[in-house]
Design an enzyme around this catalytic site. Structure first.
Site, PDB file in Angstrom:
ATOM      1  N   LYS A  22       0.842  -1.206   0.000  1.00  0.00           N
ATOM      2  CA  LYS A  22       0.000   0.000   0.000  1.00  0.00           C
ATOM      3  C   LYS A  22       0.882   1.263   0.000  1.00  0.00           C
ATOM      4  CE  LYS A  22      -1.557   1.645   4.093  1.00  0.00           C
ATOM      5  NZ  LYS A  22      -1.221   3.054   4.288  1.00  0.00           N
ATOM      6  N   ARG A  96      -3.892  10.681   5.326  1.00  0.00           N
ATOM      7  CA  ARG A  96      -2.848  11.708   5.327  1.00  0.00           C
ATOM      8  C   ARG A  96      -1.972  11.669   4.079  1.00  0.00           C
ATOM      9  NH1 ARG A  96       0.170  14.267   8.696  1.00  0.00           N
ATOM     10  NH2 ARG A  96       1.912  13.489   7.483  1.00  0.00           N
ATOM     11  N   CYS A 120      -3.834  13.704  14.268  1.00  0.00           N
ATOM     12  CA  CYS A 120      -3.994  12.308  13.888  1.00  0.00           C
ATOM     13  C   CYS A 120      -3.761  11.469  15.122  1.00  0.00           C
ATOM     14  CB  CYS A 120      -3.000  12.030  12.786  1.00  0.00           C
ATOM     15  SG  CYS A 120      -2.399  10.391  12.698  1.00  0.00           S
ATOM     16  N   ARG A 125       2.084  14.658  13.363  1.00  0.00           N
ATOM     17  CA  ARG A 125       2.413  14.416  11.946  1.00  0.00           C
ATOM     18  C   ARG A 125       2.229  15.641  11.048  1.00  0.00           C
ATOM     19  NH1 ARG A 125      -0.037   8.596  10.423  1.00  0.00           N
ATOM     20  NH2 ARG A 125       1.658   8.453   8.956  1.00  0.00           N
ATOM     21  N   PRO A 126       3.045  16.672  11.288  1.00  0.00           N
ATOM     22  CA  PRO A 126       2.952  17.865  10.445  1.00  0.00           C
ATOM     23  C   PRO A 126       3.510  17.602   9.043  1.00  0.00           C
ATOM     24  CG  PRO A 126       4.814  18.043  11.944  1.00  0.00           C
ATOM     25  CD  PRO A 126       4.127  16.749  12.265  1.00  0.00           C
ATOM     26  N   ILE A 127       3.331  18.578   8.122  1.00  0.00           N
ATOM     27  CA  ILE A 127       3.936  18.437   6.791  1.00  0.00           C
ATOM     28  C   ILE A 127       4.899  19.602   6.507  1.00  0.00           C
ATOM     29  CG2 ILE A 127       2.107  17.016   5.769  1.00  0.00           C
ATOM     30  CD1 ILE A 127       1.181  19.622   4.285  1.00  0.00           C
ATOM     31  N   ASP A 128       5.437  20.169   7.616  1.00  0.00           N
ATOM     32  CA  ASP A 128       6.327  21.321   7.466  1.00  0.00           C
ATOM     33  C   ASP A 128       7.539  21.008   6.586  1.00  0.00           C
ATOM     34  OD1 ASP A 128       6.894  19.602   9.733  1.00  0.00           O
ATOM     35  OD2 ASP A 128       8.534  20.959  10.232  1.00  0.00           O
ATOM     36  N   LEU A 129       8.021  19.774   6.614  1.00  0.00           N
ATOM     37  CA  LEU A 129       9.226  19.450   5.831  1.00  0.00           C
ATOM     38  C   LEU A 129       8.913  19.364   4.337  1.00  0.00           C
ATOM     39  CD1 LEU A 129      10.773  16.830   8.282  1.00  0.00           C
ATOM     40  CD2 LEU A 129      11.329  19.254   8.068  1.00  0.00           C
ATOM     41  N   ASP A 313       5.595   0.659  11.875  1.00  0.00           N
ATOM     42  CA  ASP A 313       4.346   0.026  11.422  1.00  0.00           C
ATOM     43  C   ASP A 313       4.236  -1.435  11.853  1.00  0.00           C
ATOM     44  OD1 ASP A 313       3.509   2.354  10.310  1.00  0.00           O
ATOM     45  OD2 ASP A 313       3.806   1.772   8.219  1.00  0.00           O
ATOM     46  N   ILE A 335       9.483   6.915  16.469  1.00  0.00           N
ATOM     47  CA  ILE A 335       9.075   7.661  15.275  1.00  0.00           C
ATOM     48  C   ILE A 335       7.857   8.542  15.572  1.00  0.00           C
ATOM     49  CG2 ILE A 335       8.430   7.483  12.812  1.00  0.00           C
ATOM     50  CD1 ILE A 335      11.215   6.314  13.415  1.00  0.00           C
ATOM     51  N   ARG A 405      -8.220  -0.327   5.518  1.00  0.00           N
ATOM     52  CA  ARG A 405      -7.421   0.679   4.820  1.00  0.00           C
ATOM     53  C   ARG A 405      -6.147   0.068   4.249  1.00  0.00           C
ATOM     54  NH1 ARG A 405      -5.455   5.237   8.247  1.00  0.00           N
ATOM     55  NH2 ARG A 405      -4.202   5.291   6.377  1.00  0.00           N
TER      56      ARG A 405
HETATM   57  C1  UD1 Z   1       4.991   6.918   6.364  1.00  0.00           C
HETATM   58  C2  UD1 Z   1       4.105   5.707   6.194  1.00  0.00           C
HETATM   59  C3  UD1 Z   1       3.600   5.231   7.552  1.00  0.00           C
HETATM   60  C4  UD1 Z   1       4.786   4.998   8.498  1.00  0.00           C
HETATM   61  C5  UD1 Z   1       5.704   6.218   8.533  1.00  0.00           C
HETATM   62  C6  UD1 Z   1       6.982   5.963   9.312  1.00  0.00           C
HETATM   63  C7  UD1 Z   1       3.111   6.043   4.018  1.00  0.00           C
HETATM   64  C8  UD1 Z   1       1.903   6.347   3.229  1.00  0.00           C
HETATM   65  N1  UD1 Z   1       2.982   6.073   5.348  1.00  0.00           N
HETATM   66  O1  UD1 Z   1       4.189   7.938   6.950  1.00  0.00           O
HETATM   67  O2  UD1 Z   1       2.882   4.022   7.375  1.00  0.00           O
HETATM   68  O3  UD1 Z   1       4.307   4.762   9.803  1.00  0.00           O
HETATM   69  O4  UD1 Z   1       6.089   6.599   7.202  1.00  0.00           O
HETATM   70  O5  UD1 Z   1       7.670   4.878   8.791  1.00  0.00           O
HETATM   71  O6  UD1 Z   1       4.154   5.737   3.480  1.00  0.00           O
HETATM   72  N2  UD1 Z   1       7.441  14.746  10.338  1.00  0.00           N
HETATM   73  C9  UD1 Z   1       7.589  16.081  10.580  1.00  0.00           C
HETATM   74  N3  UD1 Z   1       7.381  16.954   9.541  1.00  0.00           N
HETATM   75  C10 UD1 Z   1       7.038  16.543   8.296  1.00  0.00           C
HETATM   76  C11 UD1 Z   1       6.891  15.171   8.057  1.00  0.00           C
HETATM   77  C12 UD1 Z   1       7.110  14.288   9.102  1.00  0.00           C
HETATM   78  O7  UD1 Z   1       7.903  16.489  11.711  1.00  0.00           O
HETATM   79  O8  UD1 Z   1       6.863  17.394   7.405  1.00  0.00           O
HETATM   80  C13 UD1 Z   1       7.655  13.773  11.433  1.00  0.00           C
HETATM   81  C14 UD1 Z   1       6.405  12.973  11.794  1.00  0.00           C
HETATM   82  O9  UD1 Z   1       5.563  13.654  12.682  1.00  0.00           O
HETATM   83  C15 UD1 Z   1       7.008  11.724  12.401  1.00  0.00           C
HETATM   84  C16 UD1 Z   1       8.294  11.538  11.599  1.00  0.00           C
HETATM   85  O10 UD1 Z   1       8.568  12.789  11.000  1.00  0.00           O
HETATM   86  O11 UD1 Z   1       7.313  11.930  13.752  1.00  0.00           O
HETATM   87  C17 UD1 Z   1       8.223  10.494  10.527  1.00  0.00           C
HETATM   88  O12 UD1 Z   1       7.060  10.698   9.744  1.00  0.00           O
HETATM   89  P1  UD1 Z   1       6.992  10.340   8.205  1.00  0.00           P
HETATM   90  O13 UD1 Z   1       8.125   9.468   7.826  1.00  0.00           O
HETATM   91  O14 UD1 Z   1       6.780  11.589   7.423  1.00  0.00           O
HETATM   92  O15 UD1 Z   1       5.645   9.493   8.137  1.00  0.00           O
HETATM   93  P2  UD1 Z   1       4.687   9.447   6.910  1.00  0.00           P
HETATM   94  O16 UD1 Z   1       5.498   9.669   5.687  1.00  0.00           O
HETATM   95  O17 UD1 Z   1       3.501  10.302   7.162  1.00  0.00           O
END
Ligand code: UD1
Length: 438
Positions: A22, A96, A120, A125-129, A313, A335, A405
């Site tokens: 997935k 997300r 969530c 789980r922000p998307i700032d990066l 996961d 994580i 899902r």
């Molecule tokens: C992906 C997987 C999810 C898995 C996770 C970690 C998909 C669709 N989902 O989620 O199943 O649990 O990787 O292996 O592939 N973070 C920030 N800012 C950002 C992005 C992330 O601070 O802009 C933080 C998150 O809050 C978290 C960490 O980085 O603490 C890792 O998150 P991330 O690897 O981005 O998880 P996803 O990509 O959402």
């Protein structure tokens, strides 16, 4: 709302076939937005997140054709015209990973409007990066009314431009989002501290087949030479390592003997090594893991880490196993900050688990007994299914839509291995619980 009813006690025996990943299929579907030619994806799992992505792409104007019959795992996406490069809150709130369309849309269309995912169940789980990286690539970003809007700069020819991006933190979908955006940027992009998950490598394989120039995917430094246009391609999605890991634990936990086939054992090294520590025996072939759970399980500490470490996961499923292992296992979740919601449900089934912050102490070897339990997110649901397989009596798991899902035909697969499991409608009154998404 559907529930699963599981009567525990049967060892799982036989062979199970693992579906496509997935988490690889979702970015590959988003990548189809980068070209006006058809992208054909094979080995797409039939799970709800794929259906959500289909709706998301269709709402933008892409044609998404799902295969049927023998081709039921094939999807063809033609994003010839993208009239509305937008991802609405309604879709993003249920998944997300919808934010994966941000990079491809701004790179291809010069504009994108994507809802912010918000809070969530398993953490902020922000998307700032993602946003920071797109700004480095020259996108102009505004945030208003819960949406992120990204546009290219007319003064820069309405194209993104290559840049050096150093991720402050390793992010899987962040790496994938910016990788897709960089393929159509002018010049070279160098990304460091990238996620090394196999799903990133799979996406890069598709993008290169579409005409991108990417090197280093699967390592922490990725180099992309931008191109003007990408073309259509055909690509087979890698097997789902998390589904495979879940069945491996199911076999070990129930004292069974299962061949987990059509998987890639090289993606499961950390999980298999950890299970060896707990006393589980395996025979590994190129695309198959035979699991023999005839030994008593013993406790082993586990820390979640980015790939190639033990995946977050698989943490919930490992906790279910730890409840049946002799001794004390310390589980550290590194994580996500709030990913132990399954612990309280496992305790309701008789487990001895104490959670303190990001650490859970599991005193194993306590018998589990059936209870009515509530699934709080995708992997937490899997953990409850595993616990139910060894619990005494009939466990009822509510909110199984979380499971749907990400796991294709989980009941049929478990049933074929000898589990007593069935899906039913509303059979007991609702318990109050926090809403959640994984
Ligand atoms: C992906 C997987 C999810 C898995 C996770 C970690 C998909 C669709 N989902 O989620 O199943 O649990 O990787 O292996 O592939 N973070 C920030 N800012 C950002 C992005 C992330 O601070 O802009 C933080 C998150 O809050 C978290 C960490 O980085 O603490 C890792 O998150 P991330 O690897 O981005 O998880 P996803 O990509 O959402």
């Amino acid at each position: 709302m559907d529930k699963l009813v599981i009567r525990g006690g049967n060892p799982l025996l036989g062979t199970v076939r693992i579906s496509g990943a997935k988490n690889a299929a979702l970015p590959c579907m988003a990548a189809a937005l980068l070209t006006d030619e058809p992208v054909i994806l094979e080995n797409i799992p039939q799970v709800r997140d794929i259906e959500t992505t289909r709706k998301l792409l269709a709402a933008m104007g892409a044609e998404v054709e799902l295969g049927y019959g023998r081709a039921q795992h094939r999807t063809t996406i033609s994003a010839r015209l993208l009239a509305a490069p937008e991802a609405s809150y309604d879709l993003v709130k249920t998944m997300r990973a919808s934010t994966l369309v941000l990079g491809p849309l701004v790179a291809r269309c010069g504009r994108a409007r994507v809802s912010l995912p918000g809070g969530c169940a398993i953490g902020a789980r922000p998307i700032d990066l993602h946003i920071k990286g797109l700004e480095l690539l020259g996108a102009i970003i505004t945030q208003e009314h819960g949406y992120v809007e990204a546009t290219t700069d007319p003064q820069k020819g309405n194209r993104l431009h290559g840049a050096e991006i150093v991720f402050d933190k390793i992010t899987v979908t962040g790496t994938e989002d910016l990788l897709m955006a960089a393929t159509l940027a002018v010049g070279e992009t160098v990304m460091t501290n990238c996620a090394r998950e196999p799903e990133v490598g799979d996406l890069a394989m598709l993008l290169n087949a579409m005409g991108a120039h990417i090197e280093g995917a699967g390592t922490s430094t990725i180099r992309v030479q931008g191109v003007e246009k990408l073309h259509g391609a055909r690509h087979r999605i890698i097997p789902d390592r998390i589904e495979a890991g879940t069945f491996i634990i199911a076999a070990a936990l129930t004292g069974g003997d299962v061949n987990v086939t059509c998987c890639d054992p090289t993606h499961l090294t950390a999980v298999i090594q950890k299970l060896h520590e707990t006393g589980v025996k395996t025979v590994i072939k190129s695309d198959c893991v035979r699991v023999m759970g005839d030994q008593a399980l013993k406790a082993a500490d586990m820390n979640t880490e980015e790939y190639p470490g033990f995946p977050t996961d698989m943490q919930a499923q490992y906790m279910a196993l730890a409840t049946q292992a002799e001794g004390t296992s310390m589980i550290s979740e590194n994580i996500f900050e709030n990913r132990f919601m399954h612990a309280q449900e496992l305790v309701r089934m008789g487990a001895n688990i104490k959670v303190e912050g990001r650490r859970a102490t599991v005193r194993g070897g306590t018998p589990l007994s059936s209870a009515a339990v509530l699934a709080s997110d995708l992997r937490a649901s899997a953990s409850l299914v595993l616990a139910a397989l060894v619990a005494d009596g009939e466990t009822i798991i509510d909110r199984v839509y979380h499971l749907d899902r990400g796991y294709e035909n989980i009941e049929e697969k478990l049933k074929s291995l000898g589990a007593e499991i069935r899906r039913v409608g509303n059979i007991f009154p609702k318990r109050a619980a926090a809403p959640s998404r994984a």
